[in-house]
Design a protein around this motif. Structure first.
Motif, PDB file in Angstrom:
ATOM      1  N   ASP A  38       0.767  -1.109   0.183  1.00 47.53           N
ATOM      2  CA  ASP A  38      -0.056  -0.164  -0.017  1.00 47.53           C
ATOM      3  C   ASP A  38       0.936   1.185  -0.138  1.00 47.53           C
ATOM      4  O   ASP A  38       0.661   2.118  -0.776  1.00 47.53           O
ATOM      5  CB  ASP A  38      -0.969   0.110   1.276  1.00 47.53           C
ATOM      6  N   HIS A  42       0.963   3.973  -3.212  1.00 50.72           N
ATOM      7  CA  HIS A  42       0.747   5.537  -2.967  1.00 50.72           C
ATOM      8  C   HIS A  42       1.941   6.507  -2.954  1.00 50.72           C
ATOM      9  O   HIS A  42       1.464   7.666  -2.766  1.00 50.72           O
ATOM     10  CB  HIS A  42      -0.206   5.721  -1.564  1.00 50.72           C
ATOM     11  N   TYR A  44       3.926   6.807  -5.600  1.00 46.71           N
ATOM     12  CA  TYR A  44       4.286   7.129  -7.085  1.00 46.71           C
ATOM     13  C   TYR A  44       5.740   6.722  -7.385  1.00 46.71           C
ATOM     14  O   TYR A  44       6.284   7.646  -7.944  1.00 46.71           O
ATOM     15  CB  TYR A  44       4.098   8.732  -7.186  1.00 46.71           C
TER      16      TYR A  44
END
Length: 79
Positions: A38, A42, A44
């Motif tokens: 996760d 998130h 990038y």
């Protein structure tokens, strides 16, 4: 543990100690992997997940011998 196994956690707690610990460690490792995934999703990041995971996980400290451990304990205990 309950977030992964829900009501089935009571069955894990009733197993032999060694088997129960193995299952708990497996569940912890899977949860850690999910949280790292996760974070990667998130962030990038332009890295592949495996490269991101290697850079995020600190290497283990080398094992200490018994004398070093005893010296550390003595320092902590004030002796």
């Amino acid at each position: 543990m309950y977030s992964r196994y829900g009501a089935g956690a009571k069955d894990i707690l009733s197993l032999d100690f060694e088997i129960g610990i193995d299952i708990l460690l497996c569940a912890k490792n899977q949860k850690d992997e999910e949280m790292l995934f996760d974070l990667w999703m998130h962030s990038y990041s332009d890295k592949h997940f495996e490269d991101f995971k290697k850079s995020a996980i600190k290497p283990k400290v080398e094992d200490k011998d018994q004398e070093e451990i005893l010296n550390d304990v003595k320092k902590i205990m004030g002796g």
